[in-house]
Design a protein around this motif. Structure first.
Motif, mmCIF file in Angstrom:
data_model
loop_
_atom_site.group_PDB
_atom_site.id
_atom_site.type_symbol
_atom_site.label_atom_id
_atom_site.label_comp_id
_atom_site.label_asym_id
_atom_site.label_seq_id
_atom_site.Cartn_x
_atom_site.Cartn_y
_atom_site.Cartn_z
ATOM 1 N N ASP A 36 0.876 -1.032 0.293
ATOM 2 C CA ASP A 36 -0.095 0.402 -0.421
ATOM 3 C C ASP A 36 0.931 1.204 0.138
ATOM 4 N N LEU A 37 2.067 1.370 0.795
ATOM 5 C CA LEU A 37 2.948 2.406 0.537
ATOM 6 C C LEU A 37 3.755 2.646 -0.559
ATOM 7 N N ALA A 39 1.874 1.705 -3.300
ATOM 8 C CA ALA A 39 0.813 1.992 -4.106
ATOM 9 C C ALA A 39 0.551 3.678 -4.349
ATOM 10 N N ALA A 40 0.673 4.209 -2.930
ATOM 11 C CA ALA A 40 0.429 5.895 -2.528
ATOM 12 C C ALA A 40 1.585 6.484 -3.700
ATOM 13 N N ARG A 41 2.776 5.573 -3.528
ATOM 14 C CA ARG A 41 3.905 6.472 -4.495
ATOM 15 C C ARG A 41 3.136 6.284 -6.204
ATOM 16 N N ASN A 42 3.299 5.236 -6.505
ATOM 17 C CA ASN A 42 2.759 5.284 -7.407
ATOM 18 C C ASN A 42 1.550 6.352 -8.039
ATOM 19 N N ARG A 43 0.518 6.256 -7.429
ATOM 20 C CA ARG A 43 0.009 6.847 -7.140
ATOM 21 C C ARG A 43 -0.159 8.671 -7.100
ATOM 22 N N ALA A 44 0.455 8.527 -6.356
ATOM 23 C CA ALA A 44 1.409 10.606 -6.583
ATOM 24 C C ALA A 44 2.467 10.909 -7.891
ATOM 25 N N ASP A 150 -3.221 -2.924 -4.239
ATOM 26 C CA ASP A 150 -3.253 -1.629 -4.688
ATOM 27 C C ASP A 150 -2.064 -2.002 -5.876
ATOM 28 N N GLY A 152 -1.633 1.607 -7.290
ATOM 29 C CA GLY A 152 -1.989 3.152 -7.694
ATOM 30 C C GLY A 152 -2.631 3.238 -9.026
#
Length: 235
Positions: A36-37, A39-44, A150, A152
């Motif tokens: 999840d961490l 994925a959050a970087r990918n999303r950003a 996830d 991202g």
């Protein structure tokens, strides 16, 4: 969930100091939290570059790659498109996608049954999509583990074909619970199979109330305009 990827609540037991004493470590929570961490970087990163990532998930044989071939052809001249292909082995699907003129990269997972956020990040560094691109991630064919990870992505699309059982959403509810769109594929075969579209949609909406559904035929072209219009709503 499976033991191969560690997402099945796998526990590692270590001998302790006392007789019969064990130390149990739950790997599932750690694995998903780490993912999840990332994925959050990918999303950003996607947001910064205006990239729209769509995670395509299905069981094997749903017609996912054929649908993707037709989809990218429909989008020529509309916006840049790139594809990450996930399979356990071979580059067959990537060869099919690149034949359309779209850049694609194969990610082989070996014994793994899904893509994760780290695999996507690694693939993106090599693929280097241009700002504003539409990124399709064709996940490994599996109706269980991909739903847990996830990547991202901006949206999750579950594809099932009329050659599968009507009751798939009841058997694999978590996959359908995470869907932003359900594509019912191969509707050109409806006269030849025992598949109840209305009942399948009802079952899917038990898992995800109100989930939009588009009936498509990747070979005949049914529903493609509606599917592409939905993609355009993502930004």
């Amino acid at each position: 969930m499976c033991a191969t990827c560690g997402c099945g609540g796998t526990r590692v037991t270590e001998p302790g100091h006392g007789h019969g004493h064990t130390h149990t470590v739950d790997l599932e929570a750690d694995l998903l939290a780490a993912n999840d961490l990332l994925a959050a970087r990918n999303r950003a990163a996607f947001a910064e570059q205006g990239i729209v990532a769509v995670n395509l998930m299905s069981s094997p044989g749903s017609g996912k790659t054929t649908l993707l071939e037709r989809t990218v052809r429909e989008l020529v001249g509309v916006r840049p498109v790139v594809v990450l292909e996930g399979d356990q082995e071979t580059v067959l699907d990537t060869e099919r996608i690149t034949a359309t003129g779209v850049r694609a990269l194969q990610i082989n997972t070996g014994a793994g049954c899904h893509l994760d956020a780290d695999m996507v990040a690694t693939g993106l560094r090599e693929l280097a999509p241009e700002p504003g691109a539409l990124l399709f991630v064709e996940n490994v064919g599996n109706l269980v583990c991909p739903a847990l990870f996830d990547l991202g992505e901006r949206a999750r699309v579950v594809i099932m074909s009329v050659t599968e059982g009507t009751d798939k959403p009841l058997k694999y509810p978590h996959m359908f619970r995470t869907a932003d769109l359900l594509l019912v594929n191969k509707v050109d075969l409806l006269p030849y199979v025992d598949f109840d579209v209305a009942r399948c949609v009802e079952y899917a909406r038990r898992a995800r109330p109100g989930v939009p559904v588009v009936e498509v035929s990747a070979t005949r072209g049914d529903g493609m305009a509606e599917w592409v219009a939905w993609l355009r709503t993502l930004g």
